[in-house]
Design an enzyme around this catalytic site. Structure first.
Site, PDB file in Angstrom:
ATOM      1  N   SER A 231     -43.980  -2.416 -11.820  1.00  0.00           N
ATOM      2  CA  SER A 231     -45.040  -1.770 -11.039  1.00  0.00           C
ATOM      3  C   SER A 231     -45.237  -2.504  -9.718  1.00  0.00           C
ATOM      4  O   SER A 231     -45.415  -1.890  -8.666  1.00  0.00           O
ATOM      5  CB  SER A 231     -46.356  -1.768 -11.828  1.00  0.00           C
ATOM      6  OG  SER A 231     -46.204  -1.048 -13.021  1.00  0.00           O
TER       7      SER A 231
ATOM      8  N   GLN B  60     -41.561   0.483  -4.519  1.00  0.00           N
ATOM      9  CA  GLN B  60     -41.578   0.522  -3.052  1.00  0.00           C
ATOM     10  C   GLN B  60     -42.074   1.857  -2.525  1.00  0.00           C
ATOM     11  O   GLN B  60     -42.901   1.930  -1.637  1.00  0.00           O
ATOM     12  CB  GLN B  60     -40.161   0.330  -2.506  1.00  0.00           C
ATOM     13  CG  GLN B  60     -39.515  -0.961  -2.861  1.00  0.00           C
ATOM     14  CD  GLN B  60     -38.062  -0.992  -2.388  1.00  0.00           C
ATOM     15  OE1 GLN B  60     -37.513   0.018  -1.966  1.00  0.00           O
ATOM     16  NE2 GLN B  60     -37.453  -2.154  -2.467  1.00  0.00           N
TER      17      GLN B  60
ATOM     18  N   GLY C 223     -43.625   4.995  -3.620  1.00  0.00           N
ATOM     19  CA  GLY C 223     -44.981   5.511  -3.665  1.00  0.00           C
ATOM     20  C   GLY C 223     -45.237   6.314  -4.920  1.00  0.00           C
ATOM     21  O   GLY C 223     -44.503   6.197  -5.900  1.00  0.00           O
TER      22      GLY C 223
ATOM     23  N   ARG D 153     -29.178  11.162  -7.912  1.00  0.00           N
ATOM     24  CA  ARG D 153     -28.743   9.775  -8.118  1.00  0.00           C
ATOM     25  C   ARG D 153     -27.504   9.661  -8.999  1.00  0.00           C
ATOM     26  O   ARG D 153     -26.610   8.868  -8.718  1.00  0.00           O
ATOM     27  CB  ARG D 153     -29.887   8.959  -8.729  1.00  0.00           C
ATOM     28  CG  ARG D 153     -30.967   8.670  -7.721  1.00  0.00           C
ATOM     29  CD  ARG D 153     -32.142   7.928  -8.335  1.00  0.00           C
ATOM     30  NE  ARG D 153     -33.130   7.652  -7.296  1.00  0.00           N
ATOM     31  CZ  ARG D 153     -34.338   7.151  -7.522  1.00  0.00           C
ATOM     32  NH1 ARG D 153     -34.724   6.868  -8.748  1.00  0.00           N
ATOM     33  NH2 ARG D 153     -35.164   6.927  -6.528  1.00  0.00           N
TER      34      ARG D 153
ATOM     35  N   GLU E 216     -43.471   3.366 -18.797  1.00  0.00           N
ATOM     36  CA  GLU E 216     -42.015   3.502 -18.932  1.00  0.00           C
ATOM     37  C   GLU E 216     -41.541   3.329 -20.375  1.00  0.00           C
ATOM     38  O   GLU E 216     -40.492   3.844 -20.753  1.00  0.00           O
ATOM     39  CB  GLU E 216     -41.320   2.490 -18.008  1.00  0.00           C
ATOM     40  CG  GLU E 216     -39.856   2.824 -17.802  1.00  0.00           C
ATOM     41  CD  GLU E 216     -39.189   2.012 -16.706  1.00  0.00           C
ATOM     42  OE1 GLU E 216     -39.886   1.491 -15.812  1.00  0.00           O
ATOM     43  OE2 GLU E 216     -37.951   1.899 -16.761  1.00  0.00           O
TER      44      GLU E 216
ATOM     45  N   LEU F  68     -44.570   5.786 -11.393  1.00  0.00           N
ATOM     46  CA  LEU F  68     -45.948   5.285 -11.297  1.00  0.00           C
ATOM     47  C   LEU F  68     -46.925   6.381 -11.700  1.00  0.00           C
ATOM     48  O   LEU F  68     -47.951   6.122 -12.332  1.00  0.00           O
ATOM     49  CB  LEU F  68     -46.250   4.824  -9.866  1.00  0.00           C
ATOM     50  CG  LEU F  68     -45.539   3.560  -9.381  1.00  0.00           C
ATOM     51  CD1 LEU F  68     -45.868   3.303  -7.912  1.00  0.00           C
ATOM     52  CD2 LEU F  68     -45.929   2.349 -10.218  1.00  0.00           C
TER      53      LEU F  68
HETATM   54  C1  FAD Z   1     -37.378  -1.812  -7.463  1.00  0.00           C
HETATM   55  C2  FAD Z   1     -38.155  -0.672  -8.069  1.00  0.00           C
HETATM   56  C3  FAD Z   1     -38.773   0.257  -7.245  1.00  0.00           C
HETATM   57  C4  FAD Z   1     -39.487   1.308  -7.800  1.00  0.00           C
HETATM   58  N1  FAD Z   1     -40.127   2.177  -6.962  1.00  0.00           N
HETATM   59  C5  FAD Z   1     -40.896   3.161  -7.488  1.00  0.00           C
HETATM   60  C6  FAD Z   1     -41.651   4.020  -6.641  1.00  0.00           C
HETATM   61  O1  FAD Z   1     -41.630   3.887  -5.431  1.00  0.00           O
HETATM   62  N2  FAD Z   1     -42.409   4.990  -7.231  1.00  0.00           N
HETATM   63  C7  FAD Z   1     -42.468   5.171  -8.587  1.00  0.00           C
HETATM   64  O2  FAD Z   1     -43.165   6.069  -9.052  1.00  0.00           O
HETATM   65  N3  FAD Z   1     -41.770   4.356  -9.409  1.00  0.00           N
HETATM   66  C8  FAD Z   1     -41.002   3.355  -8.899  1.00  0.00           C
HETATM   67  N4  FAD Z   1     -40.309   2.531  -9.742  1.00  0.00           N
HETATM   68  C9  FAD Z   1     -40.495   2.704 -11.192  1.00  0.00           C
HETATM   69  C10 FAD Z   1     -41.885   2.163 -11.584  1.00  0.00           C
HETATM   70  O3  FAD Z   1     -42.027   0.889 -11.010  1.00  0.00           O
HETATM   71  C11 FAD Z   1     -42.055   2.096 -13.100  1.00  0.00           C
HETATM   72  O4  FAD Z   1     -41.799   3.364 -13.650  1.00  0.00           O
HETATM   73  C12 FAD Z   1     -43.484   1.696 -13.478  1.00  0.00           C
HETATM   74  O5  FAD Z   1     -43.901   0.604 -12.701  1.00  0.00           O
HETATM   75  C13 FAD Z   1     -43.581   1.332 -14.946  1.00  0.00           C
HETATM   76  O6  FAD Z   1     -44.847   0.746 -15.174  1.00  0.00           O
HETATM   77  P1  FAD Z   1     -45.194   0.089 -16.582  1.00  0.00           P
HETATM   78  O7  FAD Z   1     -46.607  -0.368 -16.484  1.00  0.00           O
HETATM   79  O8  FAD Z   1     -44.827   1.024 -17.656  1.00  0.00           O
HETATM   80  O9  FAD Z   1     -44.182  -1.164 -16.719  1.00  0.00           O
HETATM   81  P2  FAD Z   1     -44.070  -2.507 -15.863  1.00  0.00           P
HETATM   82  O10 FAD Z   1     -44.798  -2.415 -14.597  1.00  0.00           O
HETATM   83  O11 FAD Z   1     -42.633  -2.857 -15.781  1.00  0.00           O
HETATM   84  O12 FAD Z   1     -44.808  -3.605 -16.776  1.00  0.00           O
HETATM   85  C14 FAD Z   1     -44.278  -4.022 -18.010  1.00  0.00           C
HETATM   86  C15 FAD Z   1     -45.138  -5.148 -18.574  1.00  0.00           C
HETATM   87  O13 FAD Z   1     -44.796  -5.390 -19.942  1.00  0.00           O
HETATM   88  C16 FAD Z   1     -44.759  -6.790 -20.185  1.00  0.00           C
HETATM   89  N5  FAD Z   1     -43.948  -7.058 -21.381  1.00  0.00           N
HETATM   90  C17 FAD Z   1     -42.703  -6.602 -21.678  1.00  0.00           C
HETATM   91  N6  FAD Z   1     -42.320  -7.066 -22.885  1.00  0.00           N
HETATM   92  C18 FAD Z   1     -43.334  -7.829 -23.368  1.00  0.00           C
HETATM   93  C19 FAD Z   1     -43.536  -8.595 -24.558  1.00  0.00           C
HETATM   94  N7  FAD Z   1     -42.625  -8.668 -25.542  1.00  0.00           N
HETATM   95  N8  FAD Z   1     -44.706  -9.261 -24.698  1.00  0.00           N
HETATM   96  C20 FAD Z   1     -45.650  -9.230 -23.721  1.00  0.00           C
HETATM   97  N9  FAD Z   1     -45.516  -8.511 -22.582  1.00  0.00           N
HETATM   98  C21 FAD Z   1     -44.375  -7.827 -22.414  1.00  0.00           C
HETATM   99  C22 FAD Z   1     -44.196  -7.342 -18.891  1.00  0.00           C
HETATM  100  O14 FAD Z   1     -44.459  -8.723 -18.783  1.00  0.00           O
HETATM  101  C23 FAD Z   1     -44.968  -6.495 -17.878  1.00  0.00           C
HETATM  102  O15 FAD Z   1     -46.238  -7.076 -17.677  1.00  0.00           O
HETATM  103  C24 FAD Z   1     -39.577   1.464  -9.212  1.00  0.00           C
HETATM  104  C25 FAD Z   1     -38.951   0.545 -10.042  1.00  0.00           C
HETATM  105  C26 FAD Z   1     -38.246  -0.524  -9.490  1.00  0.00           C
HETATM  106  C27 FAD Z   1     -37.594  -1.505 -10.406  1.00  0.00           C
END
Ligand code: FAD
Length: 610
Positions: free
Chosen positions: A64, A68, A70, A354, A435, A452
């Protein structure tokens, strides 16, 4: 929140902790769930739940934070949620679940409005309206940015600041969830938390930096300035290991303490799988732990082999790799080969979906050629892409002169724990958000800026589904059973396993040697799918050979798993890899393994929304 020290005669003395909600993950999904629950109790004037929010690494080490581009939302005058839904469906190879897609896109505008109330400032045009941007696959301008290309960072900084102010939310960084427990009236978890200062590092402690030893660093790639011709293609750009972790001195080392947590509900918001791939844009500590944890409880998982690659990551020796977003190609950058030939796509152009660009790059590389991004024609690169310009120049690359070596890299996962948009899974009291969940909205290919959005909408929806559990009275018997189960797990460890469990680790990364084995198999077998569900080719091997080598890979990794200590980051990483390969094999065989659903079957998870 109460803690209690459980004395026993073994060398691990776990602490006990009782909370209302355990949230695993501090990305957008986890942090927004915590805030939404707190807001909800304020609104209904009920006591706020005690929340334990944990993250495996530092608070900034999430996908998250790295986002980059949005967030997408149909906010423009010529736009509508149903157009956003149509684009999402087509980008997903027409394999997504329409009902879930419509629910997601309809809630997108209200998510943006809610985020604004938290203090997040989205970029504005000169008339003061939120500015809307265009990205590949979107038929309308509907991407909102905060701080230009730093949207994820800006959003997360604001939300984390807020969650840290909440009295009833406790936040642990560097805490690894090792195992979950389920009882009809209670859930539980075993957590290892890096919190005890150490003064002497154990002599066998392995905390060295990651080195991609097979790849040979060389100098940045630039055409010969006098002739304009191209030199020998380097495979990689040498960089300063700014992100590598150096072995810290003994003083800054932390040793884990072990915690048994009892809770009414668990929210898995543990993100994706990039750490299991040799080339990834993800935070490398993300090794798909949530999938392994949920599978062990018998929770339904879906389409774990649906992996998205981003075609253009900057090829360096770093982990994670830097993303060179589609916006560059949108502004005129072109893909070329190292001999200066234009790059030929079989279908479409440089801005094709992609998976198509990825396949074309893999094919070119299989012919022994490198692929580079020529961004020299972009006028005013520095002004248009200031953050990227800084990143490139820090690595000795000048986009006005140099060609940028690129490689497709794992970017996200569409499959996951089968869930509806409120995060409800097949197991009561276990929620999956962001995710880690598979809601079916992405089909076989996630549309840009919907990641996001999904994490945010699910977090906002989940509070209503979570609340009935939180209002139930505590059940002391169920809590005792949870603690007994956790204590049992610890008592089965050998002396060596106990000693390993309390050794210091950086970010809970699995052992390097094991990771290299995992990399070989994920890179070979977990390539993206084309819309016909055919795995895209990364080599000239006939598909039949792929199938038998996939079976062999599964055999090797399953045997390794059987010999890996259960309470370790290695076990979590291996278990997830095995699950992903099983799902790929079952897709190939057109069968489904135990505990797995096809994407269509997740439809049943959406019942509560109807
Ligand atoms: C470089 C990049 C650019 C991106 N740009 C975009 C964008 O512009 N727009 C968009 O919509 N999406 C974008 N994405 C995708 C988006 O970032 C993700 O879909 C979204 O952030 C997922 O959020 P989340 O909270 O599910 O997971 P994350 O933000 O990845 O958080 C996962 C959390 O789980 C924790 N965790 C994992 N395993 C364990 C465990 N065993 N014990 C304790 N904690 C654990 C980690 O420490 C972390 O805190 C991008 C992704 C990347 C990599």
């Amino acid at each position: 929140m109460q803690t209690d020290f459980l004395n026993d005669d073994r060398n691990i003395h776990p602490n006990r902790l009782s909370v209302d909600v355990l949230i695993v993950g501090s990305g957008l999904a986890g942090v927004l769930t915590a805030l939404a629950l707190d807001e909800h109790s304020n609104r209904y004037d009920v006591p706020p739940p005690n929340i334990l929010l944990i993250s495996k690494g530092r608070v900034t080490e999430t996908n998250s934070y790295r986002a980059q581009g949005g967030i997408s939302a149909a906010l423009g005058p010529n736009d509508a949620p149903k157009l956003h839904a149509r684009d999402t469906f087509y980008a997903g190879g027409k394999k997504g679940l329409l009902e879930a897609i419509h629910a997601l896109t309809e809630k997108a505008p209200s998510l943006i409005r809610f985020l604004e109330t938290t203090g997040i400032v989205f970029d504005r045009d000169r008339h003061g309206n939120v500015s809307l941007h265009l990205e590949g696959g979107h038929s309308r301008r509907r991407i909102v940015h905060a701080g230009g290309a730093e949207t994820g960072k800006k959003i997360m900084q604001t939300l984390i600041h807020q969650v840290k102010q909440r009295k009833h939310t406790t936040f642990w960084e560097q805490a690894l969830t090792l195992k979950l427990y389920a009882h009809p009236a209670r859930m539980g978890a075993l957590i290892a938390r890096l919190d005890t200062p150490m003064h002497d590092a154990p002599s066998d402690w392995r905390g060295s930096a990651w080195h991609e030893s097979e790849t040979v660093p060389s100098s940045p790639h630039r055409p010969n300035s006098s002739t304009g011709s191209f030199g020998q293609a380097p495979s990689i750009v040498q960089t300063h290991p700014s992100k590598s972790h150096q072995i810290p001195n003994g003083k800054s080392l932390l040793r884990p303490s072990i915690w048994m947590v009892s809770t009414k509900v668990i929210v898995l918001a543990s993100g994706g799988i990039g750490g299991l791939f040799p080339f990834t844009t993800n935070e490398t500590l993300l090794t798909g732990d949530g999938f392994a944890l949920a599978a062990e409880l018998g929770t339904m998982l879906s389409d774990l082999d649906l992996v998205q690659y981003h075609p253009t990551a900057l090829l360096t020796e770093e982990r994670p790799l830097i993303l060179l977003s589609e916006a560059l190609r949108g502004e005129g950058a072109r893909l070329v080969t190292d001999t200066g030939e234009p790059f030929h796509m079989t279908v479409g152009d440089d801005l094709a979906p992609r998976h198509q660009v990825t396949e074309a790059i893999f094919k070119t590389r299989a012919r022994g050629k490198s692929v580079l991004l020529d961004a020299r024609s972009i006028p005013h690169f520095k002004e248009h892409f200031p953050a990227l310009y800084r990143i490139l120049t820090e690595r000795g690359l000048n986009p006005a002169e140099d060609l940028l070596p690129v490689i497709p890299a794992q970017h996200s996962i569409m499959g996951g724990i089968a869930a509806n948009l409120s995060g409800e899974t097949s197991l009561p009291r276990l929620f999956a958000i962001g995710e880690v969940a598979c809601t079916g909205v992405h089909g076989i290919n996630r549309l840009a800026s919907n990641g996001l959005l999904e994490a945010g909408v699910m977090a906002m929806q989940a509070k209503d589904a979570l609340f009935p559990y939180l209002q139930q009275k505590d059940d002391p018997k169920a809590e005792t059973i949870i603690f007994v189960m956790a204590q049992e797990t610890l008592s089965l460890l050998t002396e060596k396993e106990k000693a390993d469990l309390v050794k210091p680790r950086i970010n809970w990364l699995p052992d390097h040697t094991l990771l290299k084995i995992i990399f070989q198999h994920t890179a070979q077998h977990l390539t993206p799918l084309s819309p016909s569900e055919r795995p895209i080719a990364i080599s000239s091997d006939p598909p039949e050979d792929n199938r038998s080598s996939l079976e062999e890979a599964l055999h090797t990794l399953t045997s390794l798993l059987a010999h890996t200590p259960r309470l370790s980051p290695e076990w979590l990483a291996l278990k997830t890899t095995v699950l992903m390969l099983e799902h790929r094999l079952s897709r190939i065989h057109r069968l489904h393994p135990n505990q797995s659903l096809s994407c269509e079957s997740i439809d049943t998870m959406h019942e509560p929304l109807r």
